[in-house]
Motif scaffolding. Structure first.
Motif, mmCIF file in Angstrom:
data_model
loop_
_atom_site.group_PDB
_atom_site.id
_atom_site.type_symbol
_atom_site.label_atom_id
_atom_site.label_comp_id
_atom_site.label_asym_id
_atom_site.label_seq_id
_atom_site.Cartn_x
_atom_site.Cartn_y
_atom_site.Cartn_z
ATOM 1 N N PRO A 1 60.163 33.052 33.721
ATOM 2 C CA PRO A 1 61.424 32.312 33.823
ATOM 3 C C PRO A 1 62.509 33.122 34.513
ATOM 4 C CG PRO A 1 60.477 32.039 31.650
ATOM 5 C CD PRO A 1 59.645 33.091 32.351
ATOM 6 N N CYS A 2 63.368 32.433 35.222
ATOM 7 C CA CYS A 2 64.453 33.087 35.947
ATOM 8 C C CYS A 2 65.380 33.788 34.955
ATOM 9 C CB CYS A 2 65.235 32.045 36.740
ATOM 10 S SG CYS A 2 65.520 32.540 38.432
ATOM 11 N N ILE A 3 66.053 34.829 35.396
ATOM 12 C CA ILE A 3 67.007 35.522 34.546
ATOM 13 C C ILE A 3 68.367 35.526 35.226
ATOM 14 C CG2 ILE A 3 65.219 36.977 33.533
ATOM 15 C CD1 ILE A 3 66.118 39.257 35.270
ATOM 16 N N GLU A 4 69.384 35.758 34.430
ATOM 17 C CA GLU A 4 70.753 35.747 34.917
ATOM 18 C C GLU A 4 70.944 36.757 36.043
ATOM 19 O OE1 GLU A 4 75.145 37.145 33.232
ATOM 20 O OE2 GLU A 4 73.500 36.766 31.823
ATOM 21 N N ALA B 1 65.961 33.778 42.293
ATOM 22 C CA ALA B 1 64.589 33.786 42.799
ATOM 23 C C ALA B 1 63.833 32.574 42.285
ATOM 24 C CB ALA B 1 63.885 35.061 42.361
ATOM 25 N N SER B 2 63.085 31.944 43.160
ATOM 26 C CA SER B 2 62.247 30.816 42.762
ATOM 27 C C SER B 2 60.768 31.190 42.739
ATOM 28 C CB SER B 2 62.451 29.635 43.716
ATOM 29 O OG SER B 2 62.134 30.004 45.048
ATOM 30 N N ALA B 3 60.405 32.239 43.446
ATOM 31 C CA ALA B 3 59.017 32.695 43.496
ATOM 32 C C ALA B 3 58.990 34.028 44.247
ATOM 33 C CB ALA B 3 58.119 31.675 44.196
ATOM 34 N N ALA B 4 57.848 34.678 44.180
ATOM 35 C CA ALA B 4 57.712 35.951 44.896
ATOM 36 C C ALA B 4 56.245 36.295 45.089
ATOM 37 C CB ALA B 4 58.402 37.077 44.132
ATOM 38 N N VAL B 5 56.006 37.064 46.135
ATOM 39 C CA VAL B 5 54.733 37.765 46.304
ATOM 40 C C VAL B 5 55.044 39.246 46.186
ATOM 41 C CG1 VAL B 5 52.950 38.466 47.926
ATOM 42 C CG2 VAL B 5 53.554 36.074 47.727
ATOM 43 N N ARG B 6 54.311 39.925 45.341
ATOM 44 C CA ARG B 6 54.507 41.352 45.137
ATOM 45 C C ARG B 6 53.155 42.033 45.216
ATOM 46 N NH1 ARG B 6 57.991 45.628 45.449
ATOM 47 N NH2 ARG B 6 57.996 46.938 43.587
ATOM 48 N N TRP B 7 53.043 43.039 46.057
ATOM 49 C CA TRP B 7 51.804 43.816 46.161
ATOM 50 C C TRP B 7 51.968 45.061 45.312
ATOM 51 C CZ3 TRP B 7 47.427 42.312 48.862
ATOM 52 C CH2 TRP B 7 47.566 41.177 49.662
ATOM 53 N N LYS C 1 62.857 23.083 38.594
ATOM 54 C CA LYS C 1 62.991 22.106 37.503
ATOM 55 C C LYS C 1 61.965 20.977 37.553
ATOM 56 C CE LYS C 1 66.525 24.366 35.929
ATOM 57 N NZ LYS C 1 66.357 25.237 34.750
ATOM 58 N N TYR C 2 61.124 20.955 38.575
ATOM 59 C CA TYR C 2 60.083 19.930 38.669
ATOM 60 C C TYR C 2 58.741 20.615 38.866
ATOM 61 C CZ TYR C 2 63.555 16.196 39.099
ATOM 62 O OH TYR C 2 64.581 15.312 38.857
ATOM 63 N N LYS D 1 59.340 16.005 35.706
ATOM 64 C CA LYS D 1 60.185 17.102 35.231
ATOM 65 C C LYS D 1 59.284 18.217 34.665
ATOM 66 C CE LYS D 1 64.713 16.120 35.437
ATOM 67 N NZ LYS D 1 65.775 17.075 35.854
ATOM 68 N N LEU D 2 59.734 19.428 34.839
ATOM 69 C CA LEU D 2 58.951 20.578 34.402
ATOM 70 C C LEU D 2 59.186 20.849 32.917
ATOM 71 C CD1 LEU D 2 57.133 23.022 35.065
ATOM 72 C CD2 LEU D 2 59.225 24.286 35.595
ATOM 73 N N ASP D 3 58.110 20.852 32.163
ATOM 74 C CA ASP D 3 58.146 21.341 30.786
ATOM 75 C C ASP D 3 57.402 22.675 30.784
ATOM 76 O OD1 ASP D 3 58.018 21.907 28.128
ATOM 77 O OD2 ASP D 3 56.723 20.244 27.588
ATOM 78 N N ASP D 4 58.178 23.754 30.793
ATOM 79 C CA ASP D 4 57.561 25.063 30.999
ATOM 80 C C ASP D 4 57.186 25.749 29.694
ATOM 81 O OD1 ASP D 4 60.039 25.636 30.049
ATOM 82 O OD2 ASP D 4 60.645 26.974 31.671
ATOM 83 N N SER D 5 57.252 25.037 28.574
ATOM 84 C CA SER D 5 56.995 25.681 27.289
ATOM 85 C C SER D 5 55.586 26.250 27.198
ATOM 86 C CB SER D 5 57.227 24.690 26.143
ATOM 87 O OG SER D 5 56.388 23.552 26.283
ATOM 88 N N GLY D 6 54.649 25.613 27.901
ATOM 89 C CA GLY D 6 53.275 26.088 27.841
ATOM 90 C C GLY D 6 52.949 27.156 28.868
#
Length: 368
Positions: free
Chosen positions: A231-234, A238-244, A259-260, A361-366
């Protein structure tokens, strides 16, 4: 001759980090045997002055002296040298912790609310301890190392034009994703297998994301790509990332910012495009309102659309009704909300009104 029988148990290796010095162990043995320091120095073949310095913790214990003491006292050299190693490390740690106060300005650039919310630092601990906790969390020795691993990289990411972005919050979010990725059982990276797998994954978008995300995560892990949801933080947009994490350790980090469900799915295929298309192992963070200065974002988006739509983007853009978009999505095997959102991104506000009826709508609880 009758072999000598030892009457003491075999010492075990030390497993603590508190300050037991070799000198304390030697004093204990001297008292037990009734030896003086001079007696022990003579038996060990070392000068009385040097032995006293070791006992007083004025000089480190050498391997040679430890072996001599092992022969004369029967205390394994490994016990003595480990005690000295722990002791020297504790002294250096105390010295280093005292110096951490010099990094207070660097520490205060991180959003404190985030550090406390994610239990990165202890609220009432001394500032030096909090700085040490932050460094431990980031997996770096000092702020200079942080600049090398995180800050320079984060600051080189495309900055969002519309929003103020805290690069330190962003690196914190990225570190949380890294730690989640480290907890996964991921195979060696196989680029060819990952590229082939991507053709099969769009069908996962049909089911609720809470059901399909674990499947996505496992199938990607099987070909060497860690996929995590963080989840995003204050302070970061950022919405996504690729990190090597290494030349053969790609990580895709996703968030709930869109949100979707379709936003999460498109972000995944977009980041997958970066992994496939950019062999130089470039880390990328997606930020709202950012420029596509090198064309990489356009290429990754095109890859995502082609993969999801099987090369039928123009056909999708020509559709006029919600029913047609839904039928198109069923035909290619993806969620209609995802097809509608892709169409809307390339068209106008009317297209978004059509998409709103099909998106989930996104339910991200899982996913957390």
């Amino acid at each position: 001759m009758t072999p000598r029988t030892e009457h003491h148990a075999t010492p075990q290796l030390l497993e603590h980090d508190y300050g037991v010095t070799p000198g304390e162990l030697i004093r204990f043995e001297l008292k037990a045997r009734g030896f003086s320091q001079a007696d022990l120095a003579a038996r060990a073949g070392v000068s009385a002055k040097h032995l006293n310095q070791v006992i007083q913790d004025a000089v480190p214990l050498s391997a040679d002296t430890a072996l001599r003491l092992e022969r004369t006292l029967g205390v394994p050299a490994a016990i003595l040298t480990q005690a000295d190693a722990v002791n020297q490390a504790n002294k250096q740690r105390a010295k280093a912790r005292h110096a951490l106060g010099e990094h207070r300005a660097w520490f205060e650039e991180f959003p404190r609310s985030v550090l406390l919310q994610h239990h990165i630092v202890t609220a009432r601990a001394a500032i030096e301890s909090q700085i040490e906790e932050l460094l431990d969390f980031l997996g770096v020795a000092d702020p200079k190392a942080y600049d090398s691993v995180y800050a320079d990289t984060v600051l080189s990411f495309r900055r969002a034009q519309q929003w103020k972005v805290n690069p330190h919050a962003t690196s914190g979010w990225l570190r949380i994703a890294e730690l989640k990725a480290d907890s996964l059982d991921v195979a060696a990276y196989d680029k060819r297998a990952f590229n082939a797998l991507l053709k099969d994954l769009p069908s996962l978008t049909v089911a609720p994301i809470g059901e399909s995300f674990p499947i996505l995560q496992q199938r990607c892990a099987d070909v060497g790509v860690a996929v995590v949801y963080t989840p995003c933080i204050e302070g970061t947009r950022a919405s996504a990332a690729v990190r090597w994490l290494g030349p053969e350790r790609p990580v895709i980090a996703l968030t709930e910012r869109g949100k979707y469900e379709d936003s999460v799915w498109f972000s995944f295929f977009h980041e997958a495009g970066h992994i496939v298309l950019h062999p130089k192992r470039k880390s990328v963070i997606e930020l709202e309102g950012a420029d596509d200065t090198d064309g990489g974002e356009t290429a990754a988006s095109s890859f995502a659309k082609t993969t999801l739509l099987q090369g039928r983007l123009n056909e999708l853009l020509s559709l006029k009704t919600r029913q047609d978009v839904a039928a198109f999505a069923r035909d290619i095997g993806i969620h209609p909300g995802l097809a509608a959102a892709i169409r809307a991104y390339d068209l106008d506000q009317d297209a978004w009104r059509l998409a709103s009826k099909l998106r989930e709508k996104l339910d991200d609880s899982g996913l957390i």
